[in-house]
Structure formats: structure tokens, C-alpha cells
Scaffold this motif. Structure first.
Motif, PDB file in Angstrom:
ATOM      1  N   PHE A  47     -10.261 -11.659   9.616  1.00  0.00           N
ATOM      2  CA  PHE A  47      -8.800 -10.961   8.848  1.00  0.00           C
ATOM      3  C   PHE A  47      -7.728 -10.932   8.828  1.00  0.00           C
ATOM      4  O   PHE A  47      -6.081 -11.005   8.701  1.00  0.00           O
ATOM      5  CB  PHE A  47      -9.075  -9.153   8.429  1.00  0.00           C
ATOM      6  CG  PHE A  47      -9.213  -8.830   9.742  1.00  0.00           C
ATOM      7  CD1 PHE A  47     -10.626  -8.453   9.962  1.00  0.00           C
ATOM      8  CD2 PHE A  47      -8.423  -8.786  10.634  1.00  0.00           C
ATOM      9  CE1 PHE A  47     -10.925  -7.756  10.450  1.00  0.00           C
ATOM     10  CE2 PHE A  47      -8.706  -8.086  11.591  1.00  0.00           C
ATOM     11  CZ  PHE A  47      -9.800  -7.583  12.105  1.00  0.00           C
ATOM     12  N   ARG A  56      -9.222 -12.232  -0.380  1.00  0.00           N
ATOM     13  CA  ARG A  56      -9.209 -10.550  -0.421  1.00  0.00           C
ATOM     14  C   ARG A  56      -8.739 -10.728  -2.012  1.00  0.00           C
ATOM     15  O   ARG A  56      -9.656 -10.290  -3.246  1.00  0.00           O
ATOM     16  CB  ARG A  56      -8.222 -10.080   0.079  1.00  0.00           C
ATOM     17  CG  ARG A  56      -8.710  -8.282   0.672  1.00  0.00           C
ATOM     18  CD  ARG A  56      -7.821  -7.538   1.122  1.00  0.00           C
ATOM     19  NE  ARG A  56      -8.330  -8.660   2.787  1.00  0.00           N
ATOM     20  CZ  ARG A  56      -6.798  -8.566   3.265  1.00  0.00           C
ATOM     21  NH1 ARG A  56      -5.866  -7.717   3.682  1.00  0.00           N
ATOM     22  NH2 ARG A  56      -7.381  -9.256   4.565  1.00  0.00           N
ATOM     23  N   GLU A  60     -11.296  -9.309  -4.964  1.00  0.00           N
ATOM     24  CA  GLU A  60     -11.462  -8.483  -5.987  1.00  0.00           C
ATOM     25  C   GLU A  60     -11.407  -8.382  -7.011  1.00  0.00           C
ATOM     26  O   GLU A  60     -11.957  -8.072  -7.425  1.00  0.00           O
ATOM     27  CB  GLU A  60      -9.789  -7.975  -5.837  1.00  0.00           C
ATOM     28  CG  GLU A  60      -9.357  -6.699  -6.767  1.00  0.00           C
ATOM     29  CD  GLU A  60      -9.316  -5.616  -6.644  1.00  0.00           C
ATOM     30  OE1 GLU A  60     -10.318  -4.866  -5.453  1.00  0.00           O
ATOM     31  OE2 GLU A  60      -9.518  -4.574  -6.862  1.00  0.00           O
TER      32      GLU A  60
ATOM     33  N   ASN B  36     -12.873  -5.761  16.650  1.00  0.00           N
ATOM     34  CA  ASN B  36     -12.748  -5.915  15.765  1.00  0.00           C
ATOM     35  C   ASN B  36     -11.748  -5.167  14.506  1.00  0.00           C
ATOM     36  O   ASN B  36     -10.685  -5.150  14.379  1.00  0.00           O
ATOM     37  CB  ASN B  36     -13.059  -7.333  14.580  1.00  0.00           C
ATOM     38  CG  ASN B  36     -13.178  -7.801  15.601  1.00  0.00           C
ATOM     39  OD1 ASN B  36     -12.957  -9.019  15.860  1.00  0.00           O
ATOM     40  ND2 ASN B  36     -15.287  -8.821  15.754  1.00  0.00           N
ATOM     41  N   GLN B  39      -8.290  -3.972  15.610  1.00  0.00           N
ATOM     42  CA  GLN B  39      -7.343  -5.181  15.540  1.00  0.00           C
ATOM     43  C   GLN B  39      -6.762  -4.514  13.946  1.00  0.00           C
ATOM     44  O   GLN B  39      -5.975  -5.510  13.314  1.00  0.00           O
ATOM     45  CB  GLN B  39      -7.588  -6.529  15.860  1.00  0.00           C
ATOM     46  CG  GLN B  39      -7.894  -5.920  17.733  1.00  0.00           C
ATOM     47  CD  GLN B  39      -8.807  -7.717  17.869  1.00  0.00           C
ATOM     48  OE1 GLN B  39      -9.128  -8.219  16.747  1.00  0.00           O
ATOM     49  NE2 GLN B  39      -7.904  -7.323  18.339  1.00  0.00           N
ATOM     50  N   CYS B  40      -7.481  -4.386  13.238  1.00  0.00           N
ATOM     51  CA  CYS B  40      -6.863  -4.766  11.277  1.00  0.00           C
ATOM     52  C   CYS B  40      -5.523  -4.141  11.052  1.00  0.00           C
ATOM     53  O   CYS B  40      -5.904  -3.026  11.630  1.00  0.00           O
ATOM     54  CB  CYS B  40      -8.376  -4.052  10.655  1.00  0.00           C
ATOM     55  SG  CYS B  40     -10.106  -4.497  10.685  1.00  0.00           S
ATOM     56  N   GLU B  44      -7.702  -2.555   3.997  1.00  0.00           N
ATOM     57  CA  GLU B  44      -8.248  -3.923   2.884  1.00  0.00           C
ATOM     58  C   GLU B  44      -9.363  -5.161   4.568  1.00  0.00           C
ATOM     59  O   GLU B  44      -9.814  -5.269   4.319  1.00  0.00           O
ATOM     60  CB  GLU B  44      -7.305  -4.677   2.126  1.00  0.00           C
ATOM     61  CG  GLU B  44      -6.618  -4.188   1.264  1.00  0.00           C
ATOM     62  CD  GLU B  44      -8.220  -3.993  -0.312  1.00  0.00           C
ATOM     63  OE1 GLU B  44      -8.804  -4.550  -0.459  1.00  0.00           O
ATOM     64  OE2 GLU B  44      -8.230  -2.812  -0.629  1.00  0.00           O
ATOM     65  N   ASP B  45      -8.122  -4.789   5.396  1.00  0.00           N
ATOM     66  CA  ASP B  45      -8.602  -5.449   6.430  1.00  0.00           C
ATOM     67  C   ASP B  45     -10.004  -5.225   6.809  1.00  0.00           C
ATOM     68  O   ASP B  45     -10.718  -5.951   7.542  1.00  0.00           O
ATOM     69  CB  ASP B  45      -7.791  -5.467   7.582  1.00  0.00           C
ATOM     70  CG  ASP B  45      -6.334  -6.814   7.054  1.00  0.00           C
ATOM     71  OD1 ASP B  45      -7.095  -7.145   6.438  1.00  0.00           O
ATOM     72  OD2 ASP B  45      -5.824  -6.551   8.036  1.00  0.00           O
ATOM     73  N   MET B  48     -12.957  -5.777   4.345  1.00  0.00           N
ATOM     74  CA  MET B  48     -13.228  -7.138   4.875  1.00  0.00           C
ATOM     75  C   MET B  48     -13.821  -7.814   5.991  1.00  0.00           C
ATOM     76  O   MET B  48     -14.911  -8.201   6.051  1.00  0.00           O
ATOM     77  CB  MET B  48     -12.142  -8.333   5.420  1.00  0.00           C
ATOM     78  CG  MET B  48     -12.044  -9.525   5.178  1.00  0.00           C
ATOM     79  SD  MET B  48     -10.560  -9.734   4.395  1.00  0.00           S
ATOM     80  CE  MET B  48     -10.779 -11.896   4.073  1.00  0.00           C
ATOM     81  N   ASN B  51     -17.422  -5.771   5.383  1.00  0.00           N
ATOM     82  CA  ASN B  51     -18.107  -6.761   4.736  1.00  0.00           C
ATOM     83  C   ASN B  51     -19.123  -7.732   5.567  1.00  0.00           C
ATOM     84  O   ASN B  51     -20.529  -8.316   4.377  1.00  0.00           O
ATOM     85  CB  ASN B  51     -17.239  -7.822   3.880  1.00  0.00           C
ATOM     86  CG  ASN B  51     -17.154  -7.345   2.384  1.00  0.00           C
ATOM     87  OD1 ASN B  51     -17.869  -6.141   1.829  1.00  0.00           O
ATOM     88  ND2 ASN B  51     -16.056  -7.792   2.021  1.00  0.00           N
ATOM     89  N   SER B  64      -9.533  -1.102  -5.337  1.00  0.00           N
ATOM     90  CA  SER B  64      -8.814  -1.107  -4.090  1.00  0.00           C
ATOM     91  C   SER B  64      -7.250  -0.220  -4.749  1.00  0.00           C
ATOM     92  O   SER B  64      -7.855   0.143  -5.856  1.00  0.00           O
ATOM     93  CB  SER B  64      -7.512  -2.107  -4.406  1.00  0.00           C
ATOM     94  OG  SER B  64      -8.370  -3.367  -3.151  1.00  0.00           O
TER      95      SER B  64
END
Lengths: 836, 351
Positions: A47, A56, A60, B36, B39-40, B44-45, B48, B51, B64
Motif C-alpha cells: 500500500f 484500490r 472497489e 505492515n 504502517q497502514c 483501506e490500506d 489491502m 487481502n 467502503s
């Protein structure tokens, strides 16, 4: 062909792409799939990269697409996905942002529609439930209903309570009794019943009647069965409690008037409203279907677009940029002969995006070994896959796949030799090949897919089986008498006493002129036929095996010469070749010598010492008792054998010692700062990466020399490693030479098993049934025989022969030369075709 | 002999499920994953990053904007479905063992619902907060009861908690203190019952689970003591809530029942090696309470279950670790969404 022999030459390139052109350029490159991008941001997590926002967004959009897909799928459960490829123009016509907006709008619309649909439906459901409550409820309270219900056989849950069984409807009007009516799902019913009983302590009357119709629950998306219930309970307090209980169980309560006439009036009112709402539901449903079908038609196009964009953004995340962030830098591998193509793609990308600065392509020199890339087509692909399941070749290493194309089906056929079975296999593969376009379009089941992927190899296996079957003279286990047996006495044969007319079989002599091709059909019936076949097939397996292994060793020479590793030629290849040929090469020669001597010639027959010798004994005797020879096949055999033995023994330390010692010496001299470039050492050190680029490889060498002393410990360790490595290799080869040769005897074993099985099926099943002289028995016998032939011989036996052929290639053949370091990596170009 | 029986027989019924759980365990987030995650920048990070883990399936279809609680909720869904899958594959006695694992959640749900009803909260809202692992039939009808007797007679009699409830029927009404006492009595009865069950299983399961359950009991004893300091709970009442298992029984519990302040509790615990270490740890590291050190020790115990084979402890360990992982994710997500970056490192690293 050259590209299958050695992998395509690769070059590392660095691309400088103008910021505005990056996307278009990558799309162009991805369209052709000729560049494997290297990740230049490895230290950044997913990210933190520049385009993670875009990815992203794509995620979505994919989510929205999935949601739409679910909606569409619900309305059209049988909808087939049209897998027709979408043209690029169509895809390019869509802008991602617009699509995003469009999808958001659509999602909203669909959501709204669903909401509307749901509320409409729940309204309808309510009315319907009310209807049922009124209808079934009044049934429940008709006087004498108990007997009626049991006559009708409807489902009722018994009376709970101690009410007077002779109650009349008048009781209902009593102010002390409360009546609660509603609908509850059938699943919750037993628990509900129990709880009502407990709460009221048995002082209530419950009646249940199942509704025959199933309702569709829009929330849970499943069908539910419901039941109408009517509860009588005394007292206000208890009534309130039960009402609350009903609520917590999710039961719907409905107005249920006490007296009959109001109930009738209400029922007709409810029915009218139900009818009204049904029409509204109908029109809404058709509208909904239309909207969703419009969406459904475009879904696959949109999905592909989003997937492509996501792939491109993923690649862009691998790019680096200069300080001004105006130029993106990409690094990657591309085939050397595609360089011009790549350059033209870069121009095309710039042209399409009207970038100010044109892109630049720069050659890079890389320390890493390039990826291995073989250009395959639909025919060679399966063979390449077979080889690569064992291991991916190092860069420019010799690829056994091109030999496998012929040797694999051939070795298979040696085990599977039968004209009939080969023919069936051929026809099956031919069908797959002829209809490959049609079959390739639709998804197949797993086993069929397996066959489909291997259709060309199956075809070749079939063809070769035809050939070997012809040599073995077998057609579904029957020997074909095509040219007339030469062992039977007839006018054209030149001997007086054949197998069929000699009283003493040992008196029968072989015919003067032999059967033109393959085995004489008479052998399959002869008493000593099996011995004869065994002797032939066993020797044949050894001959084929030794040939293939010697070829493997020879290929290791080609590799060593190509990578200019003289050490490997002189101290690995040469002793290996000598060792193998001194023992097993000699055995093969003995086999041929034995075959070529006419043991029935008059001179031999008259000489009592002239009888066929046992080759195994000769070979064993050569080691155990070098001077002794029971029977001499050719002149000077004794001397030759001793010489070969000496050669074989010498070649073992030859393999073991010189290579590590020389490496050590070179390394020592390197340490003494002598300007001596050791290419070999580095080769071993870096693991056979076959880096031929000597110009740049001198740079790390300098470095190595300057800080050589600090690395002494490590290098010492490396030497030990190399020595152990070499020792293992030597032992493996020497022992392997014996065991691998023996391993090839599986060719004989499998082929024997195959022919015996087919004969047994033929004789016991088909002939056995024929012997009964009953047409029905023959029919059944034929069916059984045919089933066994297909199931056991063509499927199971072919699978086992396939696996054995696979093993012979992977272990016995490829371990002589292929993938000894096991550090090859496959070329995986960025390709939009494979992502979608 | 016992070992040989396990060696030969365990895999017949439970081998597949044990392998499954070990597979689940290897998919737990690693310390690199946590680094990790911390650190977001946004949730949303987090999505990700998740995921790339096994949570991708449950998170990918969530529209979202995300919130920390939604992420944690979705992660729990994964846990619940995994657990239910294991449960459905198991046979007795593992099934029974797995059922036992769900009882604490049932107790929690029960208490949550009863307290909620007491404060006249909406039942639907309360039901959403309940842990799905501890759901039982007629859970939603809890709101109709008003006395412990009714609670028992109308609802609990159908659940496995019924035998545990025997002592509580005598309470007059459902007040907040009574509920809390009911919870502790239920929990005590549950722990003792589970302990007996594990002992009846024998072998490695007994060894491992007993250590865990004893620690669990000790932890409860200490917590009850700490929470009841200064309350009007009498000595006998307090002692009545202590489970009868654990390393503190009987000497420690006798002393703890008499303890009046924090100081005396600490001095009593000081004579037990484990608790001295845990106390020491919580005083040494700033920002960590005794409860935190308990949690960390529990994680240690749970991890230790995976070091032996052929026993049921792994199921317990897996459940606890996965729960802790979800708590970690929730913590990190909360810190991110509230821009509270300083405390973000206060999660418990598992592997």
C-alpha cells in the motif's frame, strides 16, 4: 527448433518512459507479452506504492461488479457467461473513471430497486400471511374441528392445555380469554411451542396449521415454510407475555376477529388488497428483469476492462521514477530478437498518449541469471511441460524436451505395444485434435481436460504403439498372420520338419527365410514362445536404456562445451562416458554379437562347445573373476574385458578427485593475488548460471580479489562443499549406472504384463464365452472383454506405462545432464492475455 | 502405554481435523504482517494488506467506507465458520470438547442479554453484539424473564448451562450484582466441569488442558479477588465464587478470600513463582496491566499446545490464538481510525 533446443537469448533492458505515456506503453507491451518486469520497489509494501490507490479503485469496482453479478445471477440463474473475447477497441472505448461512476450509479439503482422490491414483497407477504391466518385460523376454530382435521390428515400439532374439550365459540368472547394469531416459521416452531407451554404453565390452548405454500425470504435468500398458529390464553398478563415471546421469535401477529362475520369481511378485504399488490409486484418484477438483463449483457466486458486495468496498475507499481517524477523507469527481461518489437511498442505507446518525451530503451548488464524462455507451440507445449515438471532449465541450458518428443512416446510404446490398443488411442487423440477448437472453447471435466491438454502426446503414443505392436505382432492380443508363418511346413518353406509336424519339437529347425517384419505369428502359440519374447524384450530394454543414458551423458558434454567448462568435459564427461561404455556399452555389444551369431548353423551344431552363452554370467564374471571366460564370443575377448575393467576402475577416482582439487588450486592462486581469472570456479560458485558475458563479469572479480582475504573462511567452506558435492555425484553416477540400467528392465516387465493381460482377457473371457456356443453368452462375453480392454488395458495400463516412461525420462535420462543446479526460473512476461 | 494408544488411535477419528487446525494455525498473521499493518495509513490500506491473507474472502465484498468494528466483525465471521466446520467434522469425544469451548461464550451472551434487558435495551441490538460461537436456542427470548427462577425454568433448562445454574436459582431477582455473581458461579461450575471432562479423556489432552484450565481458574480467582476488594461481598461469598481447581487451591484461595487490599493480594501471589513473574512483568513494562501479562501468558500457553501431537489442546489453542489475532486487528484498526499512533504497538504478537 533452435529455440526449443536452448532457451531464447534474453537481454535485460531499462526503459525510460514519460510519465504520461507509461500507462499506454505498458498496455501495448502487455498486449504482446514480451517483457518480464522486475519489481523495483521490493522494499515497499503493497500500500506504499504509487498506484495502490488506483488498484484500490479497481478492487472497489470489482466488488461492485461482483455485487451486480450476484443480482443478475439471481434473476437469471441459467445465464451462460459469454466467453467471447472482447475486442481491444471496445475495451479502449471505456474510460475507467466513467465506468467507475457508471458502476456506482448502477449499484445505487439496483440497491434502490432491491429495496423497493423487498418492501413490496414483504408487504405482499404480510397480506398473504394474514390471508392464511384468517383462512386456516377459522378452520382451526370450527366446532368439532379436531375430528375434521384428523380426517383430512392435515398436519396439526396437538392440543396443549387443559381446556374443556367441549368448548364452544361462545367461549372466545369471554373477556378473560385472549386470542393471539400469527405466522411463525416451521423451523422455530418446536422451540416456540415448548416455550409457550412453559411460560403459560400449560394453561393455554395452541393450535398450529402448516401453510402448504413456501414463501421466499428476500432477506435470507431462501425458501421458508411457515405455520399459522392460534393461541388462547387466559388472563391479560399472560397474554402480554406470550405476545412478547412471539415477537422475540420473529413471529408475525395478525388481527384475528373473534366473530365469524367480521372475519369474513376482513378476509375479503385482505384478498382484494392482495390481488392489487400482486399486479404491482408483477410489473415491478418485469421492470427489474429488464434492467438487470441490460446490465448482465455488459458485465463480462466491464469485468475484463477492470481486470486489465488492475494488471496494468500492478505493473506500474513495479516501476521506479526519477527525482522529478516525470520519467518512469522500468527494468525487465525481454528476448533478444524481440528488442526491435519492443522499441516499436514504446513508440506506439508514446504516439497513442501524445507524450512530449519519447521513451528510451537502454541495455542493462545484470548480475542475475536471465529467465529461461522456450517458445513453444500447441504441439511442443505438453512436452515442455513434462520436462519442466521435473525442473526448469537454467538459462541457455540444453532442453531435453526436443528429444522427449520422440523418445517419450517411443518408450511408452515399447511397454504398450499392441496394434489394436494403439489404434484406439490414436483415434481418440485424433478426435481431440480434429475438434480441438470446438472442445477448447467450453470447460471440460478434469480427466477430459487432462487428455485434451495432452492430445498430441497421446496421438504420438498411439502411433508409436501401432509400430511396436506391429513388431510384437499383436492385435488385441491376437497374432496377425500377414505374411504367412515361416515356421509351418508348406510349399514355400524350405525345411521338412516344422513345429506343427515334428514329433520331437527339439528336432524342428528354424526356417531358412525369415518372417519379413516383426515376430512370426506362430510364436504366440509355441510352448517356448514366452521364453523367446522375454529374452528378446529383456535384451531390447537394456539396449534402449544404455543408448538413452549414453545420449544423456553426451548431452552433458554439449552443455559443458557450450558454457566453456573444460573441467566438466575432462573430469566429468570423459570418465562418465568411459565408465558407462566400459561396462554397459560392452554389454550391448555382447548382445548384438550374440544376436548375430547363427547358433543353428551346421558348424556350430557339430561343435559341442558352441552353445549360446549367458551374458549375465559373462558380465558378472568380468568383475568377479577377470581372467576366466566360460565361453568366447569373439577373439581377444579376454584381453578386451580386462582392459575395459581397468578403464572402468580408473574412471572412478578420475571423476572424484581432479575437479575439486583443480578448483582448489585455482582458488589458492587467486588468493595469492595472481592475475588469474578463474571462470570455472565462479561458475561452480554461482551455481551453473551460464553467464557468458565475460566483459562485465570481471568487475565483481576485481572486488573479489581486493577483499579476498576477508572471505577466506567462506571460500574454504565452499571448497568443502564442492568436494562433498562432487563425491555425491560420483557415487550417484557409479551406483546409478547399475541401478539405472536395471531400471530400464521395466520396459520389458510392463510390455510382458500388457501382452499377458490382453491374452488372458482374450482367452478366458472372449474365447471362453465362444466355447459355450450360446449367442447370448458370446454377446455378454464380448461386452465384458471390450469393457476390460478399454478399462484395464487402454486406460489403466496406458496410465501405468505413461508413468513409467515419465520416470525413465525424469530420473534415468535427465539426471545425467539436466538441471543439476536447479536454479532456472521461467520467463513470465507481463501479458494481458493471460491475466484475463 | 497411554502414548501408544494415542499414537495408534488418535488419527482414526481426529487426525484429519487436527491437521486442519494446524493448517489454520499456519495461516495466522506473522509478526511481519503486524508490522505492515501498523504502517497502514487508512483502513483501506489494512484491507489491502489483509487481502493477501486468508481474510481476503470475507473482506473483499465489503463496501467502503470500512470501520474498525466491521473489519473485526468480518474476521470473526471467518473464525466462526472455521470453528463450525471443525465442529461439524468431529466425532465424540472431540465434539463434546469443542462444545465445551463454546460454553464461556454462552455465559457471556447470557449475561450480556440479561443485563441489556435490565437496562431495557433493544433485543435486536443486543443480539448483534452476542458472540455467534455461544448462541443457543431461545437466546432471543431472554428478554421475557424477570427472575432467576424464570430464567432457569423457561430458557436455560434447554441449554447445556442448565446444570451449572443449580446454585443460582435461590437468588430473588436479577440485579446487576446478582448477574455478576451468577456469571462467576456459572463460570466456576463450567471450569470445574470442563476440568473433569478433560481429566476423563486422559493422556496428553489431560496434561495440556489441565495446565491451561488451572491457569484459567487461577486467573479468575485473582480477578474475582481484585474486583471484589472494597465491595460488600463477604469472605464466604467471595470464597464461594472461587473455582476449586488451580494452583492457588487451597492455600492461596484461603488467604485471598481474606485479603483486604491490593498490597496483601500482591504479597500472597508473591509466593507463587508464575504469578511473581507475571506481576514482575507487569510492573516492569510500562503501560501493561496484570491482565495484559495474563493475556500474553495465555497466548504462550496456546502456542505451546501446538508443540505436541495427538491431543485436543490444539483446538483450544487455535481458538484462543485466532481470537487474540482478531483483537489485535481490531486494536490496530481502532488506532488507525482514531489517529492514535502511539499506542498502535500494543498488540500481542503471536508468531
Amino acid at each position: 527448433m533452435t529455440s526449443l533446443f536452448r532457451s531464447v537469448e534474453m537481454v535485460k533492458v531499462r526503459l525510460f518512459i514519460d510519465r504520461s505515456a507509461a500507462r499506454a506503453t505498458l498496455e501495448e507491451i502487455g498486449e504482446h507479452g514480451i517483457l518480464q518486469l522486475e519489481d523495483l520497489n521490493q522494499n515497499k509494501s503493497e500500500f506504499q506504492r504509487s498506484f495502490s490507490n488506483d488498484i484500490r479503485k479497481c478492487l472497489e469496482m470489482q466488488r461492485k461488479l461482483r455485487a451486480l453479478e450476484i443480482n443478475v445471477g439471481e434473476c437469471f440463474p441459467t445465464r451462460s457467461l459469454n466467453n467471447e473475447s472482447v475486442s481491444r477497441e471496445e475495451l479502449n472505448a471505456i474510460s475507467l473513471d466513467e465506468l467507475d461512476r457508471h458502476l456506482s450509479n448502477l449499484e445505487e439503482t439496483v440497491e434502490e430497486m432491491n429495496m423497493h422490491w423487498k418492501s413490496l414483497n414483504s408487504h405482499r407477504l404480510q397480506l398473504l400471511e394474514h390471508h392464511y391466518v384468517l383462512v386456516l385460523g377459522s378452520h382451526l376454530f370450527r366446532p368439532g374441528y379436531l375430528s375434521l382435521m384428523s380426517e383430512e390428515g392435515s398436519h396439526t400439532n396437538g392440543v396443549v392445555g387443559k381446556l374443556n374439550p367441549n368448548y364452544t365459540p361462545v367461549d372466545i368472547e369471554s373477556p378473560f380469554l385472549r386470542l393471539i394469531a400469527g405466522v411463525i416459521s416451521l423451523e422455530a416452531l418446536p422451540v416456540f411451542q415448548r416455550l409457550v407451554f412453559r411460560v403459560a404453565r400449560g394453561n393455554c390452548l395452541c393450535r398450529f396449521s402448516e401453510i402448504e405454500e413456501t414463501f421466499h425470504d428476500e432477506e435470507k435468500k431462501e425458501n421458508v415454510r411457515n405455520s399459522v398458529f392460534v393461541i388462547f390464553c387466559p388472563g391479560k398478563e399472560l397474554g402480554r407475555k406470550i405476545q412478547k415471546l412471539c415477537e422475540t421469535f420473529g413471529a408475525h401477529l395478525y388481527h384475528f376477529p373473534d366473530d365469524e362475520t367480521t372475519r369474513r369481511a376482513l378476509l375479503s378485504q385482505v384478498s382484494n388488497r392482495l390481488q392489487d399488490i400482486e399486479t404491482v409486484v408483477g410489473t415491478t418484477h418485469s421492470q427489474r428483469l429488464q434492467t438487470l438483463s441490460e446490465i448482465g449483457a455488459k458485465l463480462s466486458l466491464w469485468s475484463e476492462k477492470v481486470l486489465r486495468e488492475k494488471a496494468i496498475f500492478h505493473c506500474m507499481n513495479m516501476l521506479n521514477y526519477d527525482t522529478s517524477r516525470n520519467i518512469y523507469i522500468a527494468e525487465g527481461w525481454t528476448p533478444k530478437d524481440e528488442l526491435e518489437h519492443l522499441e516499436s511498442l514504446l513508440h506506439e505507446g508514446c504516439r497513442l498518449s501524445r507524450a512530449q518525451v519519447s521513451s528510451v530503451l537502454e541495455h542493462r548488464i545484470s548480475d542475475n541469471a536471465p529467465p529461461t524462455y522456450f517458445r513453444t507451440n500447441k504441439f511442443t507445449l505438453v512436452f515442455q511441460n513434462i520436462v519442466e515438471s521435473y525442473g526448469v532449465a537454467s538459462y541457455r541450458e540444453l532442453n531435453p524436451a526436443c528429444f522427449t518428443i520422440i523418445t517419450f512416446p517411443f518408450l511408452f510404446a515399447v511397454m504398450f505395444g499392441d496394434v489394436g490398443h494403439g489404434l484406439l488411442m490414436c483415434l481418440f487423440a485424433l478426435y481431440l485434435i480434429l475438434f480441438e477448437k470446438k472442445l477448447g472453447r467450453k470447460p471440460l471435466n478434469e480427466i477430459l481436460q487432462f487428455c485434451y491438454d495432452g492430445r498430441y502426446i497421446i496421438f504420438l503414443m498411439g502411433v508409436f504403439s501401432l509400430y511396436t505392436g506391429f513388431i510384437y505382432n499383436e492385435f488385441f492380443g491376437v497374432a496377425m498372420n500377414l505374411f504367412g508363418s515361416r515356421w509351418k511346413f508348406n510349399s514355400s518353406s524350405n525345411f521338412a520338419c516344422g513345429i506343427d509336424n515334428c514329433a520331437d519339437p527339439s528336432q524342428s529347425l528354424p526356417p531358412r527365410n525369415i518372417y519379413p517384419i516383426g515376430f512370426d505369428p506362430i510364436w504366440s502359440q509355441a510352448l517356448n514362445g514366452l521364453t523367446f519374447f522375454n529374452s528378446y524384450k529383456m535384451k531390447l530394454s537394456i539396449v534402449l536404456g544404455v543408448f538413452q543414458m549414453v545420449m544423456g551423458i553426451f548431452l552433458s558434454y554439449l552443455n559443458a562445451r557450450y558454457f566453456q567448462r573444460s573441467l566438466d568435459i575432462y573430469y566429468v564427461f570423459l570418465p562418465q562416458m568411459i565408465f558407462m561404455n566400459a561396462i554397459f556399452g560392452y554389454l550391448v555389444i555382447l548382445i548384438f554379437v550374440k544376436w548375430s551369431i547363427d547358433w543353428n548353423s551346421s558348424t556350430c551344431l557339430s561343435n559341442p562347445s558352441c552353445s549360446p552363452p549367458d551374458l549375465k554370467q559373462i558380465l558378472i564374471g568380468m568383475f568377479m573373476n577377470p581372467g576366466y571366460l566360460p565361453f568366447q564370443l569373439f577373439r581377444g575377448q579376454k584381453i578386451v574385458q580386462i582392459l575395459l575393467l581397468v578403464c572402468a576402475i580408473i574412471s572412478v577416482p578420475w571423476m572424484l578427485l581432479p575437479k575439486p582439487l583443480i578448483l582448489r588450486k585455482r582458488y589458492k592462486s587467486l588468493q595469492n593475488n595472481q592475475p588469474f581469472v578463474s571462470r570455472e570456479f565462479r561458475h561452480v560458485d554461482n551455481g551453473m548460471n551460464g553467464n557468458l558475458n565475460t566483459d562485465h563479469s570481471s568487475a565483481p572479480e576485481e572486488e573479489e580479489k581486493s577483499n579476498g582475504s576477508s572471505r577466506v573462511g567462506k571460500e574454504e567452506e565452499d571448497f568443502g562443499e564442492i568436494f562433498v558435492h562432487q563425491m555425491i555425484h560420483t557415487i550417484e553416477f557409479v551406483l546409478g549406472a547399475v541401478s539405472n540400467t536395471a531400471s530400464y528392465l521395466r520396459l520389458w516387465a510392463l510390455s510382458l504384463a500388457h501382452s499377458e493381460l490382453s491374452q488372458v482377457f482374450l482367452e478366458k473371457v472372449l474365447y471362453g464365452a465362444m466355447a459355450l456356443n450360446n449367442s447370448f453368452a458370446v454377446f455378454v462375453g464380448f461386452l465384458v472383454w471390450f469393457g476390460l480392454t478399454i478399462g484395464v488395458l487402454c486406460l489403466m495400463e496406458s496410465l501405468s506405462a505413461f508413468l513409467h516412461a515419465l520416470r525413465l525420462h525424469w530420473v534415468e535420462f535427465q539426471n545425467k545432464f539436466y538441471n543439476l543446479q536447479g536454479d532456472g526460473r521461467k520467463f513470465v512476461p507481463f501479458s494481458l492475455k493471460t491475466t484475463t | 502405554m497411554e502414548d501408544i494408544r494415542e499414537l495408534v488411535g488418535f488419527n482414526v477419528d481426529d487426525g484429519y481435523i487436527e491437521a486442519l487446525v494446524r493448517g489454520y494455525k499456519s495461516s495466522l498473521l506473522s509478526s511481519i504482517d503486524y508490522v505492515n499493518l501498523t504502517q497502514c495509513e487508512t483502513l483501506e490500506d489494512v484491507r489491502m494488506h489483509l487481502n493477501g491473507t486468508e481474510y481476503s474472502v470475507v473482506l473483499q465484498d465489503e463496501p467502503s467506507p470500512l470501520s474498525a468494528s466491521i473489519i473485526a466483525e468480518k474476521c470473526s465471521i471467518k473464525l466462526v465458520s472455521d470453528f463450525q466446520y471443525i465442529r461439524s467434522q468431529s466425532t465424540y469425544p472431540l465434539t463434546k470438547f469443542l462444545d465445551y469451548l463454546t460454553y464461556p461464550y454462552m455465559i457471556d451472551n447470557l449475561v450480556l442479554l440479561v443485563t441489556g434487558t435490565l437496562h431495557e435495551r433493544d433485543i435486536g441490538e443486543l443480539l448483534e453484539k452476542c458472540n455467534p460461537l455461544g448462541s443457543f436456542p431461545a437466546m432471543s427470548t431472554l428478554s421475557i424473564v424477570s427472575t432467576p427462577e424464570e430464567l432457569y425454568r423457561e430458557i436455560l433448562v434447554d441449554t447445556p448451562l442448565a446444570p451449572y445454574f443449580a446454585e443460582c436459582i435461590s437468588f430473588d431477582d436479577l440485579t446487576e450484582t446478582n448477574i455478576e455473581i451468577i456469571r462467576n458461579i456459572l463460570y466456576k461450575a463450567y471450569l470445574e466441569d470442563f476440568y473433569r471432562f478433560c481429566s476423563s479423556l486422559g493422556g496428553t489432552t489431560e496434561k495440556i488442558m489441565n495446565e491451561i484450565l488451572q491457569f484459567e481458574a487461577d486467573r479468575r480467582i485473582i480477578n474475582i479477588t481484585l474486583n471484589s476488594l472494597g465491595s460488600k461481598l463477604s469472605r464466604e461469598e467471595r470464597e464461594n465464587l472461587y473455582p476449586s481447581i488451580g494452583s492457588l487451591v487451597p492455600e492461596g484461595t484461603m488467604k485471598l478470600a481474606r485479603a483486604e487490599d491490593l498490597q496483601s493480594v500482591n504479597s500472597i501471589l508473591d509466593s507463587y513463582d508464575l504469578f511473581r513473574r507475571l506481576l514482575q512483568y507487569s510492573t516492569d513494562s510500562p503501560g501493561k496491566s496484570l491482565e495484559d501479562s495474563f493475556i500474553e501468558y495465555e497466548v504462550q500457553l496456546s502456542k505451546k499446545t501446538f508443540e505436541q501431537q495427538f491431543h485436543y489442546g490444539v483446538f483450544y489453542g487455535f481458538l484462543k490464538l485466532r481470537e487474540q489475532e482478531i483483537r489485535n486487528i481490531l486494536w490496530i484498526c481502532e488506532c488507525i481510525s482514531q489517529r492514535h499512533r502511539t499506542g498502535i504497538g500494543n498488540y500481542v504478537t503471536i508468531f
